[in-house]
Design an enzyme around this catalytic site. Structure first.
Site, mmCIF file in Angstrom:
data_model
loop_
_atom_site.group_PDB
_atom_site.id
_atom_site.type_symbol
_atom_site.label_atom_id
_atom_site.label_comp_id
_atom_site.label_asym_id
_atom_site.label_seq_id
_atom_site.Cartn_x
_atom_site.Cartn_y
_atom_site.Cartn_z
ATOM 1 N N CYS A 23 2.957 11.400 5.393
ATOM 2 C CA CYS A 23 2.163 10.169 5.496
ATOM 3 C C CYS A 23 0.966 10.366 6.429
ATOM 4 O O CYS A 23 1.137 10.625 7.621
ATOM 5 C CB CYS A 23 3.092 9.066 5.991
ATOM 6 S SG CYS A 23 2.302 7.662 6.740
ATOM 7 N N CYS A 26 0.670 7.910 9.373
ATOM 8 C CA CYS A 26 1.726 8.204 10.352
ATOM 9 C C CYS A 26 1.238 9.258 11.350
ATOM 10 O O CYS A 26 1.510 9.173 12.550
ATOM 11 C CB CYS A 26 2.994 8.710 9.672
ATOM 12 S SG CYS A 26 3.735 7.526 8.547
#
Length: 98
Positions: A23, A26
């Site tokens: 991600c 993230c």
């Protein structure tokens, strides 16, 4: 899962970052969390939970997207937000909960 409930059942606020290795946002969240921790020190705990390795936990807290941040105090979820959260917003929020 017992260990997770031990961690969040503390008087000190615990910020949980549900993330995934793949991600992009993230990865952008990591340095923000580090700066928040550096700023607040021991007054808050920050833990990262990889949703791919902890699917049961992600399901329990209905984490549908990453990153999702949850804030716990005394075992109760007191705040949650999905997506990237800016450092100042997190600091302001956490300072009101300490």
């Amino acid at each position: 899962m017992g260990r997770f409930s031990d961690i969040i059942n503390k008087d000190k606020p615990v910020l949980v970052d549900f993330f995934a290795e793949w991600c992009g946002p993230c990865k952008m969240m990591s340095p923000i969390l580090k700066e928040v921790k550096d700023n607040l020190g021991e007054s808050v705990s920050i833990i990262k939970i990889d949703v791919d390795k902890n699917q049961g936990l992600a399901a329990k807290y209905q984490v549908k997207g990453v990153p999702t941040l949850l804030l716990f105090k005394n075992g109760k979820q007191i705040w949650r937000q999905s997506g990237l959260v800016q450092k100042q917003e997190l600091l302001s929020l956490l300072k009101t909960k300490i």
